[in-house]
Design a protein around this motif. Structure first.
Motif, short mmCIF file in Angstrom:
data_model
loop_
_atom_site.label_atom_id
_atom_site.label_comp_id
_atom_site.label_asym_id
_atom_site.label_seq_id
_atom_site.Cartn_x
_atom_site.Cartn_y
_atom_site.Cartn_z
N ASP A 103 0.88 -1.26 -0.01
CA ASP A 103 -0.03 -0.17 0.20
C ASP A 103 0.76 1.29 -0.02
OD1 ASP A 103 0.96 -0.11 2.48
OD2 ASP A 103 -0.82 -0.08 3.40
N GLY A 104 2.12 1.00 -0.08
CA GLY A 104 3.07 2.37 -0.12
C GLY A 104 3.52 2.96 1.14
N SER A 105 3.08 2.30 2.02
CA SER A 105 3.49 2.65 3.73
C SER A 105 4.89 2.03 3.75
CB SER A 105 2.59 2.36 4.68
OG SER A 105 2.47 0.89 4.68
N LEU A 106 5.44 2.55 4.79
CA LEU A 106 6.81 2.28 5.13
C LEU A 106 7.64 2.24 4.26
CD1 LEU A 106 6.22 -1.40 7.18
CD2 LEU A 106 6.38 0.85 8.15
N VAL A 107 7.95 3.56 3.96
CA VAL A 107 8.81 3.86 2.71
C VAL A 107 10.12 3.73 3.09
CG1 VAL A 107 7.18 5.25 1.50
CG2 VAL A 107 8.78 6.38 3.13
N THR A 108 11.13 3.40 2.16
CA THR A 108 12.51 3.26 2.59
C THR A 108 13.39 4.31 2.04
OG1 THR A 108 12.89 1.89 0.50
CG2 THR A 108 12.42 0.90 2.83
N SER A 109 12.91 5.08 1.27
CA SER A 109 13.38 6.37 0.67
C SER A 109 12.48 7.13 -0.13
CB SER A 109 14.27 5.81 -0.58
OG SER A 109 14.99 6.90 -1.27
N TYR A 110 12.77 8.26 -0.01
CA TYR A 110 12.00 9.65 -0.83
C TYR A 110 12.46 9.60 -2.23
CZ TYR A 110 9.99 10.73 3.75
OH TYR A 110 9.26 10.46 4.91
N ASN A 111 13.26 9.04 -2.53
CA ASN A 111 13.89 9.10 -4.17
C ASN A 111 13.53 7.54 -4.64
OD1 ASN A 111 15.75 11.45 -4.14
ND2 ASN A 111 16.43 10.56 -2.37
N GLY A 112 13.07 7.77 -5.93
CA GLY A 112 12.94 6.74 -6.87
C GLY A 112 11.67 6.18 -6.69
N PHE A 113 11.41 4.89 -7.12
CA PHE A 113 10.04 4.52 -7.42
C PHE A 113 9.80 2.94 -7.04
CE2 PHE A 113 10.38 7.72 -10.44
CZ PHE A 113 9.18 8.47 -10.32
N GLU A 148 11.66 1.26 9.41
CA GLU A 148 13.18 1.51 10.24
C GLU A 148 14.29 1.19 9.30
OE1 GLU A 148 12.61 -1.50 13.30
OE2 GLU A 148 12.54 -3.07 11.92
N ASN A 149 14.07 0.82 7.94
CA ASN A 149 15.01 0.61 7.22
C ASN A 149 15.21 1.70 6.15
OD1 ASN A 149 15.66 -2.18 8.03
ND2 ASN A 149 14.03 -2.85 6.78
N HIS A 150 14.48 2.95 6.34
CA HIS A 150 14.58 4.10 5.54
C HIS A 150 16.08 4.59 5.70
CE1 HIS A 150 14.18 8.03 4.28
NE2 HIS A 150 13.08 7.61 3.87
N SER A 166 8.85 2.31 16.64
CA SER A 166 7.66 1.22 17.27
C SER A 166 7.17 0.21 16.12
CB SER A 166 6.86 2.11 17.88
OG SER A 166 5.78 1.39 18.43
N ASN A 167 7.29 -0.89 16.23
CA ASN A 167 6.89 -1.86 15.42
C ASN A 167 7.09 -1.68 13.98
OD1 ASN A 167 5.04 -3.29 17.29
ND2 ASN A 167 3.68 -1.47 17.29
N GLY A 168 8.51 -1.56 13.87
CA GLY A 168 8.94 -1.19 12.48
C GLY A 168 8.99 0.03 11.73
N GLN A 169 8.27 0.98 12.51
CA GLN A 169 8.11 2.23 12.00
C GLN A 169 8.73 3.30 12.85
OE1 GLN A 169 3.82 3.67 12.26
NE2 GLN A 169 3.28 2.64 10.25
N VAL A 170 9.34 4.13 12.03
CA VAL A 170 9.77 5.27 12.54
C VAL A 170 9.17 6.73 12.47
CG1 VAL A 170 11.90 6.70 12.26
CG2 VAL A 170 12.53 4.38 11.96
N ARG A 171 9.11 7.40 13.50
CA ARG A 171 8.36 8.69 13.29
C ARG A 171 9.58 9.76 13.51
NH1 ARG A 171 4.86 10.06 18.04
NH2 ARG A 171 4.63 11.91 16.92
N TRP A 172 9.55 10.84 12.27
CA TRP A 172 10.56 11.53 12.34
C TRP A 172 10.26 12.80 13.41
CZ3 TRP A 172 14.22 9.57 10.01
CH2 TRP A 172 13.93 8.88 8.73
N ASP A 173 11.28 13.67 13.74
CA ASP A 173 10.92 14.87 14.76
C ASP A 173 10.59 15.76 13.91
OD1 ASP A 173 11.03 16.76 16.61
OD2 ASP A 173 13.18 16.59 17.22
N LEU A 174 9.48 16.19 13.53
CA LEU A 174 9.12 17.05 12.62
C LEU A 174 9.21 18.50 13.07
CD1 LEU A 174 5.66 15.37 11.24
CD2 LEU A 174 8.30 15.43 10.36
#
Length: 489
Positions: A103-113, A148-150, A166-174
């Motif tokens: 579904d496109g969640s848990l992105v590992t990069s903001y570059n590419g496809f 978490e593999n971003h 948490s649970n494989g997800q990373v929250r950035w400090d926005l």
């Protein structure tokens, strides 16, 4: 010629004659799309739409709903006609970046496809194909909740960018200025490179209004025609507003007949008053249970009622893929089924008919709004401008309803032409236009100049009946003579 063949012949002749006597209702041509309120969004999951090429099917498993199933950019291009014929002007692809989930969640990069979705060239081809069809491409840009593999997580110099894992997800400090700047640069670069028509910012929790406005401004600096929306509530300067309770209000009203509809205009009132921004109108979304989950009976009929309200009330219609085939399922993979192109087209045709009118009329999209009635599922309103008037009736009740429209509201020397059926409503002796609508029916009436009784139509109809009756008499006489001849033998 036997009676069955004659009946078929006479029906063909009648249809031809009557069709030539009926005038076509004039339609004011729409101007070029100028605001997001002129648009309508089809929200799709690339992986679940159509598998256009096997080249990117590695690790795909169409039997496991939690895995990638093969849908790709090429598939959307190949099956685009299914969307275009419904009149949608924006296709929202969701997150298309490299990711660990279908579904496109848990992105590992903001570059590419996402390699399962296709190549850069295939994405560009899809964007260009949409442009050639006068449609826009919208993509999701997740501000947080990445894998978490971003690649940023793996960069030790960016350790203080992470607020929580948490649970494989990373929250950035926005609130971190370096994080803010990095995110702004990434999305601005993407918009500049691929010239998409829209961006939906997701996972915006924790982002300040000021930061969101900076992102919006950066995108607009690249191309000020690019729409920017969100899937969360915010006071930032998005092109359309989002309210968490909108879809819940709509699904509660249309899950059955005779439901309390008093809250239907709750999040629309500011925009309808001429201020504020259009609200995103929907009755479910990619991250919710399907609307059909709440429906007690007749899902296609329920969907028609709900769709009519989101497409015709003032706002920005957003429809989840599969709604047009009454897709079911609980939130998550169950609601993200692979699209079935062999399903009945009843809802597709219904959407197409409404969108044809909406896309053809500025007034029906953005004219002045006047509420006539909103009570227990019966919704009636007028959209008007100096050029046109329309009256919309959505009878989501369990009985036939009559709505009396005053001549003062319609204007002198007018009549109401039903656009989804062939009914014409004329003023009566009391100065009232009595609209009578069966239960669970939607109708859109255009106010047109009074044409009076169609004399040619009545003459043609009379001729058809005379010919048919004469034929029946001839057959009866012939049968009687044959019977008498048989009796005399």
């Amino acid at each position: 010629m036997d009676i069955l063949k004659f009946t078929k012949w006479i029906s063909t002749i009648a249809a031809t004659i009557l069709a030539t006597t009926l005038t076509v209702t004039p339609m004011v041509s729409a101007k070029e799309v100028s605001t997001i309120a002129d648009e309508s969004i089809y929200d799709v999951l690339v992986d679940r739409y159509f598998n256009g090429t096997s080249a990117n099917d590695f690790d795909a498993n169409s039997q496991d709903p939690t895995k990638f199933t093969g849908g790709d950019f090429v598939g959307i291009t190949k099956q685009l006609s299914q969307i275009t014929k419904m009149g949608f002007t924006i296709i929202s692809l969701g997150s298309i970046f490299p990711t660990e989930k279908y579904d496109g969640s848990l992105v590992t990069s903001y570059n590419g496809f996402n390699q399962h979705f296709g190549t850069e060239e295939e994405f560009v081809s899809l964007v260009n194909t949409l442009k050639n069809n006068k449609m826009k491409t919208m993509i999701d840009f997740p501000l947080s909740n990445v894998s978490e593999n971003h690649e940023w997580v793996k960069d030790s110099t960016k350790a203080d960018w992470i607020l929580e894992t948490s649970n494989g997800q990373v929250r950035w400090d926005l609130a971190n200025e370096e994080v803010q700047q990095a995110l702004i640069e990434e999305i601005a670069q993407f918009v500049s490179t691929y010239e998409v028509g829209g961006v939906r910012l997701t996972n915006i929790e924790g982002a300040s209004t000021e930061f969101l406005d900076e992102i919006i401004e950066a995108i607009k600096e690249v191309d000020d025609t690019t729409y920017v929306i969100s899937n969360g509530e915010s006071d930032a300067n998005f092109d359309a507003s989002y309210f968490d309770d909108t879809y819940q209000i709509y699904r509660s009203i249309y899950k059955n007949v005779d439901q309390d509809s008093s809250l239907q205009l709750k999040n629309l009132e500011v925009y309808m008053s001429g201020e504020g921004k259009p609200t995103q109108l929907m009755f479910d979304h990619i991250n919710s249970d399907r609307f059909v989950m709440d429906v007690e009976a007749h899902p296609p009929t329920r969907a028609k009622m709900a769709l009519a309200s989101t497409l015709l009330l003032p706002g920005l219609p957003v429809m989840q893929y599969g709604t047009e085939i009454a897709m079911n399922g609980a939130v998550g993979p169950e609601s993200h089924q692979i699209y079935n192109f062999k399903t009945d087209t009843e809802l597709v045709d219904f959407i197409k008919n409404i969108q044809t009118l909406r896309n053809s009329s500025d007034t029906l999209r953005s004219g002045d709004f006047q509420l006539i009635k909103n009570e227990n599922g019966l919704l009636t309103f007028m959209r008007s401008s100096k050029d046109e008037k329309w009256i919309v009736v959505i009878n989501n009740s369990g009985q036939t309803q009559r709505i009396d429209i005053s001549a003062d509201m319609v204007g002198e020397g007018k009549e109401l032409q039903a656009m989804l059926e062939t009914e014409v409503v004329r003023v009566n002796d009391e100065g009232i236009y009595p609209i009578v609508l069966d239960r669970e029916i939607v109708e859109i009436y255009q106010v047109i100049d009074e044409r009076g009784i169609n004399v040619a139509y009545m003459i043609a109809l009379g001729v058809v009946y005379i010919i048919f009756i004469a034929f029946i008499i001839v057959i009866m006489k012939k049968s009687k003579r044959k019977k008498n001849a048989n009796n005399s033998i």
